[in-house]
Write a protein that holds these residues in place. Structure first.
Motif, PDB file in Angstrom:
ATOM      1  N   ASP A  98       0.803  -1.214   0.000  1.00  0.00           N
ATOM      2  CA  ASP A  98       0.000   0.000   0.000  1.00  0.00           C
ATOM      3  C   ASP A  98       0.839   1.269   0.000  1.00  0.00           C
ATOM      4  O   ASP A  98       0.316   2.351  -0.221  1.00  0.00           O
ATOM      5  CB  ASP A  98      -0.938   0.026   1.216  1.00  0.00           C
ATOM      6  CG  ASP A  98      -2.081  -0.956   1.058  1.00  0.00           C
ATOM      7  OD1 ASP A  98      -2.282  -1.433  -0.069  1.00  0.00           O
ATOM      8  OD2 ASP A  98      -2.759  -1.248   2.053  1.00  0.00           O
ATOM      9  N   CYS A 129       2.654   3.611  -1.862  1.00  0.00           N
ATOM     10  CA  CYS A 129       2.736   3.823  -3.311  1.00  0.00           C
ATOM     11  C   CYS A 129       3.726   4.915  -3.678  1.00  0.00           C
ATOM     12  O   CYS A 129       3.993   5.129  -4.858  1.00  0.00           O
ATOM     13  CB  CYS A 129       1.359   4.150  -3.876  1.00  0.00           C
ATOM     14  SG  CYS A 129       0.573   5.588  -3.133  1.00  0.00           S
ATOM     15  N   LEU A 157       6.192   8.480  -7.256  1.00  0.00           N
ATOM     16  CA  LEU A 157       5.482   7.193  -7.218  1.00  0.00           C
ATOM     17  C   LEU A 157       6.452   6.033  -7.380  1.00  0.00           C
ATOM     18  O   LEU A 157       7.380   6.092  -8.197  1.00  0.00           O
ATOM     19  CB  LEU A 157       4.426   7.140  -8.324  1.00  0.00           C
ATOM     20  CG  LEU A 157       3.244   8.100  -8.191  1.00  0.00           C
ATOM     21  CD1 LEU A 157       2.354   8.015  -9.428  1.00  0.00           C
ATOM     22  CD2 LEU A 157       2.429   7.792  -6.942  1.00  0.00           C
ATOM     23  N   ASP A 173       4.806   2.820  -7.285  1.00  0.00           N
ATOM     24  CA  ASP A 173       3.867   1.790  -7.765  1.00  0.00           C
ATOM     25  C   ASP A 173       3.420   2.175  -9.168  1.00  0.00           C
ATOM     26  O   ASP A 173       2.715   3.168  -9.363  1.00  0.00           O
ATOM     27  CB  ASP A 173       2.657   1.708  -6.831  1.00  0.00           C
ATOM     28  CG  ASP A 173       1.708   0.584  -7.210  1.00  0.00           C
ATOM     29  OD1 ASP A 173       1.807   0.075  -8.348  1.00  0.00           O
ATOM     30  OD2 ASP A 173       0.856   0.215  -6.381  1.00  0.00           O
ATOM     31  N   ILE A 224      -0.549   2.867 -10.097  1.00  0.00           N
ATOM     32  CA  ILE A 224      -1.370   3.961  -9.580  1.00  0.00           C
ATOM     33  C   ILE A 224      -1.919   4.777 -10.748  1.00  0.00           C
ATOM     34  O   ILE A 224      -1.207   5.095 -11.704  1.00  0.00           O
ATOM     35  CB  ILE A 224      -0.545   4.869  -8.654  1.00  0.00           C
ATOM     36  CG1 ILE A 224      -0.083   4.080  -7.431  1.00  0.00           C
ATOM     37  CG2 ILE A 224      -1.357   6.078  -8.225  1.00  0.00           C
ATOM     38  CD1 ILE A 224      -1.210   3.599  -6.554  1.00  0.00           C
ATOM     39  N   LYS A 225      -3.221   5.129 -10.656  1.00  0.00           N
ATOM     40  CA  LYS A 225      -3.880   5.904 -11.703  1.00  0.00           C
ATOM     41  C   LYS A 225      -4.364   7.238 -11.146  1.00  0.00           C
ATOM     42  O   LYS A 225      -4.479   7.413  -9.933  1.00  0.00           O
ATOM     43  CB  LYS A 225      -5.082   5.131 -12.261  1.00  0.00           C
ATOM     44  CG  LYS A 225      -4.740   3.776 -12.845  1.00  0.00           C
ATOM     45  CD  LYS A 225      -6.007   3.054 -13.284  1.00  0.00           C
ATOM     46  CE  LYS A 225      -5.697   1.673 -13.830  1.00  0.00           C
ATOM     47  NZ  LYS A 225      -6.933   0.938 -14.198  1.00  0.00           N
ATOM     48  N   SER A 283      -6.984   8.118  -8.001  1.00  0.00           N
ATOM     49  CA  SER A 283      -6.792   7.164  -6.910  1.00  0.00           C
ATOM     50  C   SER A 283      -6.774   7.918  -5.581  1.00  0.00           C
ATOM     51  O   SER A 283      -6.344   9.073  -5.504  1.00  0.00           O
ATOM     52  CB  SER A 283      -5.469   6.409  -7.073  1.00  0.00           C
ATOM     53  OG  SER A 283      -5.481   5.618  -8.228  1.00  0.00           O
ATOM     54  N   ILE A 338      -5.443   8.262  -1.646  1.00  0.00           N
ATOM     55  CA  ILE A 338      -4.218   7.960  -0.914  1.00  0.00           C
ATOM     56  C   ILE A 338      -4.327   8.544   0.492  1.00  0.00           C
ATOM     57  O   ILE A 338      -5.181   9.386   0.767  1.00  0.00           O
ATOM     58  CB  ILE A 338      -2.985   8.544  -1.634  1.00  0.00           C
ATOM     59  CG1 ILE A 338      -3.191  10.037  -1.886  1.00  0.00           C
ATOM     60  CG2 ILE A 338      -2.713   7.799  -2.935  1.00  0.00           C
ATOM     61  CD1 ILE A 338      -2.027  10.739  -2.523  1.00  0.00           C
ATOM     62  N   LEU A 387      -1.803   3.814  -0.359  1.00  0.00           N
ATOM     63  CA  LEU A 387      -3.140   3.721  -0.942  1.00  0.00           C
ATOM     64  C   LEU A 387      -4.155   3.757   0.198  1.00  0.00           C
ATOM     65  O   LEU A 387      -3.952   3.115   1.233  1.00  0.00           O
ATOM     66  CB  LEU A 387      -3.300   2.418  -1.730  1.00  0.00           C
ATOM     67  CG  LEU A 387      -2.685   2.378  -3.125  1.00  0.00           C
ATOM     68  CD1 LEU A 387      -2.821   0.966  -3.704  1.00  0.00           C
ATOM     69  CD2 LEU A 387      -3.359   3.380  -4.038  1.00  0.00           C
ATOM     70  N   ASP A 400     -11.738   1.377  -8.221  1.00  0.00           N
ATOM     71  CA  ASP A 400     -11.093   0.150  -7.774  1.00  0.00           C
ATOM     72  C   ASP A 400     -12.045  -1.045  -7.793  1.00  0.00           C
ATOM     73  O   ASP A 400     -11.634  -2.183  -7.546  1.00  0.00           O
ATOM     74  CB  ASP A 400     -10.515   0.323  -6.367  1.00  0.00           C
ATOM     75  CG  ASP A 400     -11.589   0.695  -5.335  1.00  0.00           C
ATOM     76  OD1 ASP A 400     -12.796   0.643  -5.660  1.00  0.00           O
ATOM     77  OD2 ASP A 400     -11.216   1.034  -4.204  1.00  0.00           O
TER      78      ASP A 400
END
Length: 661
Positions: free
Chosen positions: A150, A152, A168, A170, A173-174, A177, A179, A285, A315
Motif C-alpha cells: 500500500d 505507493c 510514485l 507503484d 497507480i492511476k 486514486s 491515498i 493507498l 477500484d
C-alpha cells in the motif's frame, strides 16, 4: 547457552532454521549474499518470516539490495525498516535464539578465514528467549515501519496544507486514486489529480513556465534538436540519448481532501488540515476500511442520513453512495450526452430511492418521451402497484390568452382577434374568461377549447347561429380525425388532478403523445405549480423529476419554448429551486444540454451527477455554474466511458468518479 564462533555460526543457524515449524524472526542491520539465500531456502511453506533491517541512510539499502527484497517476497516475508537498528539476532519458533555481532551477510556468516571475525551465543532457555521475543516485538511495533504494497510513494517537498507532490513507486497507480498519509495525530486523505512522467536523464520542458529547471544539460538539448540537424539523425540520436540515460520517474500531484482524527475506537472526525505534514512521508493507498467509512459521509462530513448506493469507485471494491436526504431537500442535477449513462443512472437511483425505509419521497416524473414506466418495472424491479402512470393524450392546452389568439390567427381569422375593434375586444374578453379556468387546478373547468372556438365572433351583422360555427369548423378542418385535440382539455385537466392526488410511490406524467411544445410546457408548469402549493401546506417529502429540463426551463428561448414570464414551467422551476427545500419539495434536473437550462436553476442543484459531456458550451456552463466540480474533474467529462460519472456536491463526501451499477 552456547558460544558460537565464526566457524560455527552459519551451521547452527541453518540447523535451527531447518527445524522451524512456525516462525523465523531476523533482526540485522544488513542482509545480503548467497549464504542468506541458502538460509531462506530452508524455510518451509508454512513458516512465517519477519525481518527487521536498518534504513538510516541510502548506503544501508545499497548493501541490502533489490535481490534481498525479492527473495524475502518469494517467502511471503514481512519486512520492517528501522533507522536505529544495530542488533543482530534470529529467533526460531520463539523457542531458540542466536544473538551476536554477525550481520546476515556473506562476510558476517562466513567462516573464520574468509569472513569477518564474529562471535554469537545460542540459547534456548525459555525465560531468556521470551525476553528476546518481547524485545523483537517492541522494535518491530514501536519503532519500525512495515513495508507494505500500500506504500505507493513518498511526499516531495514542499508539502502544502491543500496539496502536495508524490514520487510514485507503484506503476499501477492511476489518476483519481485515493491515498493517505499517516502522522502521529491524524490521517491525511488525498486524491491524485494528475500524474507526470519524467526522465531525469532527459529533459524537462525548458520553455514551460511550470518547470523550474532542465534535468539534462541544455547544451545537449540544443545539440539534439537544432534545426540544422538532419531529421533522421535527430530521431536516431534521441533514441540513443534515452537508452544511455535510463528509466523514467513518475510524479503525481495530489489534492488534500481532509484529515481523520480518531475520537474513540469506533468513530473518527474529518477536519480540514491547518498545518502540513513532513516532506518525505510515505504515501499509502487509502485502505478499504477508510474508504468504506468515508463514502457514507456527506459533504458536511456527517454520516449520511439516507445512503443510496449508486455504484463503485474505480477500484471496483469500494461502494459509492449519495445521501438521499441532501437530494430531497437541496436538489440534484444529472447531465450527460445521449448514450453516456445519464438515463440509466436516473432510473437506477429512483428505483433505489423509492425502496428506502426512511427519507423516501413521493416521486413525480415529467416524462417527455414515455421512457420511464417500462424500464422502472422491467429493468429495475419497481412493482407496478407502486407506480401511477398518467398517459396524457395529444391536446392543445393553453393557459395564456395570447396562445389562443395565435391559434385563431393560424386558422385564418387574424382580423377578429387583433387590433381594437369591437369584435376583437369581445373575442379577447371571451378568451380571457376561458383561460382563467385553466390557470390553476383548484376547480374543474366548464368548457373545452372547441367550445371556446365556437363562441368566437367573426362578424357583427350575420345570424348568430351561423357565426358560432365558423372558427370551430375551420379548427375541425385543420385537425381532421384528431378532433379530440381541441375538445379534451377538461379530461386532461382531470388526469392532472388524478395524478397529483395519487398516493402511489411514483407518479409518471407521460407527455409522449403531446405534439404541441407550448402545451407540454403549460401542463408541466401546472403540475409544478400544484406540487409547490401542496407542499407549502403539507410539507410532505416529495421529489419532482424534470426530464429534459432544457425543454421546460430554458436559459433562453428554445425552439417554440419561451424563457419569459409566459413560461409557467420555467417560473415554477425557478421557484421550486429557490424555495422548495423549505417545504420538503426536491428537484431532480435531468438534461443533456446544461448550457440551455436556466442558469439559476442549475446553480441551485447542490448535488451533481455528471456523465460524458463533449459540447464546449455545456462544459463552460458546468465550470461556471456548478460549484463543487473542480477543473480536473470537468476535464475528465469528454473522455468518460459509458456508465461512468463524476459525482459532486452536498450528497457525496467529495467529488468522486463512480462506475454506476
Amino acid at each position: 547457552m552456547k558460544l558460537l564462533t565464526s566457524d560455527s555460526i552459519f551451521n547452527k543457524i541453518c540447523n535451527i532454521v531447518d527445524n522451524a515449524s512456525k516462525s523465523v524472526k531476523i533482526a540485522s542491520a544488513w542482509l545480503k549474499g548467497n549464504l542468506l539465500y541458502e538460509l531462506l531456502d530452508k524455510l518451509g511453506n508454512n513458516v512465517e518470516l519477519f525481518i527487521i533491517l536498518r534504513a538510516s541512510e541510502l548506503q544501508d539499502l545499497l548493501i541490502t539490495d533489490n535481490n534481498v527484497f525479492r527473495k524475502i517476497k518469494e517467502k511471503n516475508g514481512k519486512i520492517y525498516i528501522n533507522n536505529r537498528l544495530h542488533a543482530k539476532f534470529i529467533l526460531v519458533d520463539d523457542k531458540e535464539a542466536i544473538l551476536g555481532s554477525a550481520n546476515f551477510t556473506n562476510p558476517g556468516l562466513s567462516d573464520y578465514k574468509e569472513g569477518n571475525i564474529e562471535a554469537s551465543v545460542y540459547f534456548s532457555e525459555e525465560a531468556e528467549v521470551e525476553k528476546l521475543v518481547d524485545y523483537f516485538e517492541k522494535i518491530k511495533n514501536q519503532d519500525s515501519t512495515l513495508l507494505v504494497n500500500d506504500i505507493c510513494g513518498f511526499a516531495l517537498s514542499p508539502v502544502k496544507t491543500k496539496s502536495f507532490d508524490i514520487v510514485l513507486i507503484d506503476p499501477n497507480i492511476k489518476e483519481q486514486s485515493y491515498i493517505e498519509v499517516k502522522t502521529d495525530t491524524e490521517m491525511i486523505l488525498a486524491k491524485i489529480s494528475s500524474i507526470y512522467s519524467y526522465n531525469p536523464g532527459f529533459f524537462a520542458n525548458p520553455f514551460s513556465s511550470s518547470e523550474s529547471s532542465v534535468f539534462a544539460p541544455f547544451e545537449d538539448f540544443r545539440k539534439l534538436f537544432s534545426e540544422h540537424n538532419d531529421s533522421d539523425w535527430t530521431r536516431a540520436a534521441t533514441f540513443a540519448y534515452l537508452n544511455e540515460k535510463g528509466d523514467s520517474i513518475r510524479i503525481a500531484k495530489a489534492e488534500i481532501i481532509g484529515s481523520f482524527i480518531e475520537q474513540n475506537k469506533n468513530t473518527s472526525k474529518m477536519d480540514t488540515p491547518m498545518r502540513p505534514f513532513d516532506g518525505g512521508s510515505p504515501v499509502y493507498l487509502a485502505s478499504d476500511e477508510t474508504m468504506q467509512v468515508l463514502m457514507k459521509t456527506n459533504f458536511s462530513r456527517s454520516q449520511m442520513e439516507c445512503p443510496v448506493k449508486i455504484g463503485c469507485l474505480n477500484d471496483d471494491k469500494t461502494d459509492a453512495f449519495i445521501d438521499a436526504s441532501e437530494v430531497n431537500t437541496k436538489h440534484m442535477l444529472v447531465l450527460g450526452t445521449t448514450g453516456s449513462g445519464k438515463s440509466y443512472f436516473t432510473k437506477l437511483f429512483l428505483s433505489r430511492l423509492v425502496s428506502l425505509d426512511k427519507c423516501k419521497p413521493q416521486i413525480f416524473i415529467l416524462d417527455p418521451h414515455g421512457e420511464y414506466y417500462d424500464p422502472l418495472v422491467k429493468d429495475f424491479g419497481v412493482p407496478q402497484r407502486h407506480i401511477h402512470r398518467i398517459q396524457l393524450p395529444d391536446t392543445l392546452f393553453y393557459i395564456h390568452p395570447d396562445e389562443v389568439a395565435d391559434l385563431i390567427v393560424e386558422l385564418g381569422f387574424a382580423n377578429i382577434i387583433t387590433g381594437n375593434s369591437e369584435i376583437a375586444k369581445r373575442n379577447k374578453s371571451t378568451i380571457n374568461k376561458f383561460i382563467k379556468q385553466f390557470r390553476t387546478l383548484n376547480i374543474y373547468p366548464e368548457k373545452n377549447l372547441r367550445q371556446l372556438l365556437s363562441e368566437i365572433v367573426t362578424t357583427s351583422d350575420k345570424d348568430e347561429a351561423e357565426i358560432k360555427v365558423n372558427v370551430d369548423e375551420e379548427a375541425l378542418n385543420v385537425y381532421g380525425k384528431e378532433e379530440k385535440i381541441i375538445s379534451n382539455q377538461v379530461n386532461v385537466y382531470k388526469s392532472l388532478k388524478e395524478g397529483l392526488n395519487s398516493s402511489k410511490s411514483i407518479v409518471i406524467f407521460d407527455f409522449s403523445k403531446i405534439t404541441d411544445p407550448k402545451t407540454r410546457v403549460n401542463l408541466a408548469g401546472l403540475i409544478m405549480q400544484e406540487l409547490f402549493f401542496k407542499n407549502r401546506e403539507t410539507k410532505e417529502n416529495r421529489l419532482l423529476v424534470l426530464e429534459e429540463a432544457h425543454n421546460f426551463a430554458p436559459e433562453g428561448s428554445y425552439g417554440d419554448i419561451s424563457s419569459g414570464k409566459d413560461n409557467l414551467a420555467l417560473t415554477m422551476a425557478r421557484k421550486i429551486a429557490s424555495e422548495g427545500r423549505k417545504f420538503n419539495l426536491g428537484l431532480l434536473i435531468v438534461t443533456q444540454r446544461p448550457a440551455q437550462v436556466s442558469k439559476y436553476v442549475l446553480s441551485q442543484a447542490n448535488t451533481q451527477a455528471m456523465f460524458r459531456t463533449m459540447n464546449s458550451a455545456d462544459l463552460v456552463a458546468i465550470e461556471n455554474y456548478i460549484e463543487f466540480a473542480g477543473k480536473d474533474l470537468i476535464e475528465l467529462l469528454p473522455s468518460l466511458q459509458t456508465g461512468i460519472g463524476v459525482f459532486s456536491g452536498l450528497g457525496v463526501p467529495f467529488p468522486v468518479v463512480v462506475r454506476v451499477k
